[in-house]
Write a protein that holds these residues in place. Structure first.
Motif, PDB file in Angstrom:
ATOM      1  N   VAL A  69       0.842  -1.189   0.000  1.00 24.43           N
ATOM      2  CA  VAL A  69       0.000   0.000   0.000  1.00 24.43           C
ATOM      3  C   VAL A  69       0.884   1.248   0.000  1.00 24.43           C
ATOM      4  O   VAL A  69       1.841   1.334   0.768  1.00 24.43           O
ATOM      5  N   GLN A  71       0.373   5.713  -0.198  1.00 17.37           N
ATOM      6  CA  GLN A  71      -0.588   6.814  -0.132  1.00 17.37           C
ATOM      7  C   GLN A  71       0.195   8.090  -0.399  1.00 17.37           C
ATOM      8  O   GLN A  71       1.135   8.409   0.331  1.00 17.37           O
ATOM      9  N   LEU A 122      -5.339   5.800  -1.731  1.00 17.40           N
ATOM     10  CA  LEU A 122      -4.385   4.706  -1.584  1.00 17.40           C
ATOM     11  C   LEU A 122      -4.260   3.977  -2.912  1.00 17.40           C
ATOM     12  O   LEU A 122      -5.224   3.868  -3.666  1.00 17.40           O
TER      13      LEU A 122
END
Length: 140
Positions: A69, A71, A122
């Motif tokens: 992930v 962001q 994200l």
């Protein structure tokens, strides 16, 4: 004494720790994603082994997973691609994890963009890692 499975997963976790991203093992997704990204190693399932009888050995193709992930408000795709490439380079540098595993092979990620209310979106993917290894028993 840890099992072969645990030894390999611990070695994989340690290998991933060399990356700039934060690496967790079997944790929940935190509320905040670190600036360099986040990788969560999921132990996965060993599956059904192939068995040889003389001598008795169990040959596993264990499917572990990496949740990746990032962001970022800008350049999210670039940051994600950089992290994925770094994971690939790290795995390719030693596909046997120091001789603990017969072979580590990653499957291609399918990424998704996930909007977050009031924050930068994200970009995430699950990467399946096939860990090939042999044990002397299903609990060894």
């Amino acid at each position: 004494m840890p099992t072969t499975r645990e030894t390999i997963l611990a070695a994989l976790h340690a290998r991933l720790q060399t990356l700039a991203a934060t690496v967790l093992r079997d944790e929940v997704l935190p509320e905040r994603i670190p600036p360099a990204g986040l990788i969560i190693l999921r132990d996965g399932q060993p599956g059904e082994p192939e068995v040889t009888l003389s001598p008795l050995h169990y040959h596993y193709q264990h499917g572990a997973e990496l949740e990746v992930v990032v962001q970022a408000a800008k350049e999210r795709a670039t940051a994600f691609d950089t992290l994925i490439a770094a994971i690939g380079t790290t795995l390719e540098s030693d596909r046997t994890l120091g001789g603990l595993c017969d072979w580590v092979e990653a499957e291609a990620p399918a990424s998704v963009d996930m909007p977050v209310e009031g924050a930068a979106s994200l970009k995430a993917a699950v990467i399946t890692l096939n860990l090939h290894y042999t044990t002397t028993g299903p609990l060894a």
